[in-house]
Design a protein around this motif. Structure first.
Motif, PDB file in Angstrom:
ATOM      1  N   LEU A  63       0.873  -1.448   0.064  1.00 39.00           N
ATOM      2  CA  LEU A  63       0.078   0.500   0.414  1.00 39.00           C
ATOM      3  C   LEU A  63       0.751   1.567  -0.030  1.00 39.00           C
ATOM      4  O   LEU A  63       0.289   2.003  -1.098  1.00 39.00           O
ATOM      5  CB  LEU A  63      -1.137   0.096   1.122  1.00 39.00           C
ATOM      6  CG  LEU A  63      -2.279  -0.961   1.226  1.00 39.00           C
ATOM      7  CD1 LEU A  63      -2.662  -1.738   2.397  1.00 39.00           C
ATOM      8  CD2 LEU A  63      -3.090  -0.269  -0.250  1.00 39.00           C
ATOM      9  N   LEU A  64       1.787   1.488   1.047  1.00 44.15           N
ATOM     10  CA  LEU A  64       2.762   2.101   0.712  1.00 44.15           C
ATOM     11  C   LEU A  64       3.273   2.784  -0.383  1.00 44.15           C
ATOM     12  O   LEU A  64       4.146   3.692  -0.242  1.00 44.15           O
ATOM     13  CB  LEU A  64       3.286   2.625   1.991  1.00 44.15           C
ATOM     14  CG  LEU A  64       2.846   2.716   3.447  1.00 44.15           C
ATOM     15  CD1 LEU A  64       3.990   2.364   4.382  1.00 44.15           C
ATOM     16  CD2 LEU A  64       2.226   3.933   3.756  1.00 44.15           C
ATOM     17  N   CYS A  65       3.478   1.364  -0.980  1.00 42.91           N
ATOM     18  CA  CYS A  65       4.509   1.915  -2.885  1.00 42.91           C
ATOM     19  C   CYS A  65       4.577   1.979  -3.395  1.00 42.91           C
ATOM     20  O   CYS A  65       4.652   2.193  -4.426  1.00 42.91           O
ATOM     21  CB  CYS A  65       5.219   0.586  -2.619  1.00 42.91           C
ATOM     22  SG  CYS A  65       7.070   0.185  -1.190  1.00 42.91           S
ATOM     23  N   ALA A  66       2.557   2.059  -3.607  1.00 47.29           N
ATOM     24  CA  ALA A  66       2.321   2.312  -5.138  1.00 47.29           C
ATOM     25  C   ALA A  66       2.394   3.894  -4.895  1.00 47.29           C
ATOM     26  O   ALA A  66       2.589   4.328  -6.492  1.00 47.29           O
ATOM     27  CB  ALA A  66       0.128   2.629  -4.246  1.00 47.29           C
ATOM     28  N   GLY A  67       2.617   4.973  -4.395  1.00 46.40           N
ATOM     29  CA  GLY A  67       2.866   6.121  -4.978  1.00 46.40           C
ATOM     30  C   GLY A  67       4.703   6.637  -5.965  1.00 46.40           C
ATOM     31  O   GLY A  67       4.820   6.964  -6.385  1.00 46.40           O
ATOM     32  N   ALA A  68       5.060   5.701  -4.844  1.00 47.47           N
ATOM     33  CA  ALA A  68       6.681   5.375  -5.208  1.00 47.47           C
ATOM     34  C   ALA A  68       6.977   4.607  -6.796  1.00 47.47           C
ATOM     35  O   ALA A  68       7.289   4.774  -7.348  1.00 47.47           O
ATOM     36  CB  ALA A  68       8.081   4.443  -3.893  1.00 47.47           C
ATOM     37  N   THR A  69       5.715   3.812  -6.932  1.00 47.88           N
ATOM     38  CA  THR A  69       5.953   2.755  -7.964  1.00 47.88           C
ATOM     39  C   THR A  69       5.680   3.819  -8.924  1.00 47.88           C
ATOM     40  O   THR A  69       6.502   4.349 -10.802  1.00 47.88           O
ATOM     41  CB  THR A  69       4.659   1.701  -8.304  1.00 47.88           C
ATOM     42  OG1 THR A  69       5.279   0.947  -6.664  1.00 47.88           O
ATOM     43  CG2 THR A  69       4.694   1.396  -9.432  1.00 47.88           C
ATOM     44  N   LEU A  70       4.177   4.310  -8.838  1.00 41.70           N
ATOM     45  CA  LEU A  70       3.690   6.047  -9.668  1.00 41.70           C
ATOM     46  C   LEU A  70       4.598   6.605 -10.826  1.00 41.70           C
ATOM     47  O   LEU A  70       5.385   7.306 -10.874  1.00 41.70           O
ATOM     48  CB  LEU A  70       2.327   6.310  -9.930  1.00 41.70           C
ATOM     49  CG  LEU A  70       1.547   7.360 -10.390  1.00 41.70           C
ATOM     50  CD1 LEU A  70       1.503   5.925 -11.928  1.00 41.70           C
ATOM     51  CD2 LEU A  70       0.679   7.965  -9.819  1.00 41.70           C
ATOM     52  N   LEU A  71       5.499   7.336  -9.139  1.00 40.54           N
ATOM     53  CA  LEU A  71       6.305   8.186  -9.253  1.00 40.54           C
ATOM     54  C   LEU A  71       7.926   7.497 -10.009  1.00 40.54           C
ATOM     55  O   LEU A  71       8.162   8.373 -11.351  1.00 40.54           O
ATOM     56  CB  LEU A  71       7.344   8.572  -7.934  1.00 40.54           C
ATOM     57  CG  LEU A  71       8.459   8.909  -8.042  1.00 40.54           C
ATOM     58  CD1 LEU A  71       8.578  10.464  -8.189  1.00 40.54           C
ATOM     59  CD2 LEU A  71       9.093   9.076  -6.809  1.00 40.54           C
ATOM     60  N   ASN A  72       7.990   6.840 -10.337  1.00 45.56           N
ATOM     61  CA  ASN A  72       8.940   5.688 -10.994  1.00 45.56           C
ATOM     62  C   ASN A  72       8.664   5.080 -12.740  1.00 45.56           C
ATOM     63  O   ASN A  72       9.106   3.933 -12.806  1.00 45.56           O
ATOM     64  CB  ASN A  72       9.944   4.742 -10.370  1.00 45.56           C
ATOM     65  CG  ASN A  72      10.740   5.008  -8.627  1.00 45.56           C
ATOM     66  OD1 ASN A  72      11.284   6.067  -8.641  1.00 45.56           O
ATOM     67  ND2 ASN A  72      10.263   4.484  -7.764  1.00 45.56           N
ATOM     68  N   ASN A  73       7.025   5.559 -12.354  1.00 44.09           N
ATOM     69  CA  ASN A  73       6.859   4.972 -14.019  1.00 44.09           C
ATOM     70  C   ASN A  73       6.920   4.003 -13.858  1.00 44.09           C
ATOM     71  O   ASN A  73       6.998   2.826 -14.793  1.00 44.09           O
ATOM     72  CB  ASN A  73       7.689   5.915 -15.168  1.00 44.09           C
ATOM     73  CG  ASN A  73       6.537   5.430 -15.754  1.00 44.09           C
ATOM     74  OD1 ASN A  73       5.328   5.511 -16.146  1.00 44.09           O
ATOM     75  ND2 ASN A  73       7.143   5.505 -17.383  1.00 44.09           N
ATOM     76  N   ALA A  74       6.381   2.905 -13.119  1.00 42.94           N
ATOM     77  CA  ALA A  74       6.997   1.460 -12.652  1.00 42.94           C
ATOM     78  C   ALA A  74       5.723   0.300 -12.293  1.00 42.94           C
ATOM     79  O   ALA A  74       5.714  -0.413 -12.413  1.00 42.94           O
ATOM     80  CB  ALA A  74       7.863   0.514 -11.473  1.00 42.94           C
ATOM     81  N   HIS A  75       4.775   1.211 -12.863  1.00 45.92           N
ATOM     82  CA  HIS A  75       3.217   0.618 -12.877  1.00 45.92           C
ATOM     83  C   HIS A  75       3.232   0.143 -14.979  1.00 45.92           C
ATOM     84  O   HIS A  75       3.917  -0.424 -15.178  1.00 45.92           O
ATOM     85  CB  HIS A  75       2.079   1.910 -13.010  1.00 45.92           C
ATOM     86  CG  HIS A  75       2.468   2.826 -13.126  1.00 45.92           C
ATOM     87  ND1 HIS A  75       3.086   3.831 -13.285  1.00 45.92           N
ATOM     88  CD2 HIS A  75       1.143   3.113 -14.585  1.00 45.92           C
ATOM     89  CE1 HIS A  75       2.977   4.826 -14.050  1.00 45.92           C
ATOM     90  NE2 HIS A  75       1.584   4.078 -15.158  1.00 45.92           N
ATOM     91  N   VAL A  76       1.755  -0.941 -13.967  1.00 48.22           N
ATOM     92  CA  VAL A  76       2.083  -2.002 -15.782  1.00 48.22           C
ATOM     93  C   VAL A  76       1.121  -0.720 -16.565  1.00 48.22           C
ATOM     94  O   VAL A  76       0.642   0.855 -16.116  1.00 48.22           O
ATOM     95  CB  VAL A  76       0.150  -2.530 -15.006  1.00 48.22           C
ATOM     96  CG1 VAL A  76      -0.268  -3.826 -16.745  1.00 48.22           C
ATOM     97  CG2 VAL A  76       0.637  -4.090 -14.370  1.00 48.22           C
ATOM     98  N   ARG A  77       1.653  -0.910 -17.732  1.00 46.11           N
ATOM     99  CA  ARG A  77       1.331   0.082 -18.414  1.00 46.11           C
ATOM    100  C   ARG A  77       1.395  -0.741 -20.168  1.00 46.11           C
ATOM    101  O   ARG A  77       1.944  -2.294 -19.564  1.00 46.11           O
ATOM    102  CB  ARG A  77       2.870   1.264 -19.555  1.00 46.11           C
ATOM    103  CG  ARG A  77       1.947   2.278 -19.814  1.00 46.11           C
ATOM    104  CD  ARG A  77       3.581   3.168 -20.225  1.00 46.11           C
ATOM    105  NE  ARG A  77       3.169   4.194 -19.054  1.00 46.11           N
ATOM    106  CZ  ARG A  77       2.433   5.234 -18.750  1.00 46.11           C
ATOM    107  NH1 ARG A  77       2.085   5.275 -19.592  1.00 46.11           N
ATOM    108  NH2 ARG A  77       2.951   5.790 -17.744  1.00 46.11           N
TER     109      ARG A  77
END
Length: 183
Positions: A63-77
């Motif tokens: 839960l806390l890393c969702a924002g960091a994942t978005l920051l690093n553009n590491a989410h599913v695309r």
């Protein structure tokens, strides 16, 4: 736009720090997991509290890393599609997605989960497992995690609008150091 980009940098810094903290939570979770396995299979001892700590830490990291994942553009695309369109089109797609989907859903979940946390906190809700832990800390992770995600979505929106208006670089462009990390 300068003030908005400053706000975006502050949000980025917050989520980057939370992401770095979560790295240590992964280490703690791994040590606890190894200790649980050793005590269970080596000494035939088990602890519901330690098992729940593992789940709480896993929840915290997720839960806390969702924002960091978005920051690093590491989410599913969907790279198959996004690689075929221009940078402006990719950023426009993100702007629409952030405004109409990501921010509303993240804010909705954060707001709707807050009363659940408060009720759990006020009742000092306990695990139903013998020797289990209090539940309110893990319930607090939901509004906090989605709040951080909503803030990062706002930061990403600002950066994409800055790019589209000629006030900043393409936030989706990978730097040479990013490309080396993913290769």
């Amino acid at each position: 736009m300068k003030h908005l980009l400053l706000l975006a940098r502050c949000i980025d810094g917050l989520n980057a720090r939370v992401g770095r903290l979560a790295i240590w939570l992964v280490l703690v979770m791994t040590v606890i997991s190894a200790g649980n396995a050793l005590s269970r299979y080596g000494f035939n001892l088990s602890s519901n509290a330690m098992l729940e700590v593992q789940w709480y830490l896993f929840s915290a990291v997720f839960l806390l890393c969702a924002g960091a994942t978005l920051l690093n553009n590491a989410h599913v695309r969907i790279d198959l599609i996004s690689s075929k369109v221009s940078a402006r089109t990719r950023n426009w797609v993100d702007v629409v997605g952030i405004i109409f989907f990501l921010i509303p859903v993240a804010v909705m979940i954060a707001v709707m989960s807050w009363p659940e946390f408060l009720a759990s906190f006020m009742q000092n809700e306990q695990s139903s497992n013998a020797g289990g832990l209090v539940r309110w800390p893990v319930r607090l992770l939901i509004p906090v995690g989605f709040g951080l995600l909503a803030l990062q979505a706002l930061s990403e929106l600002i950066k994409r609008i800055a790019f589209l208006t000629g006030h900043g670089p393409d936030p989706l462009e990978k730097s040479p150091s990013d490309q080396g990390a993913t290769a």
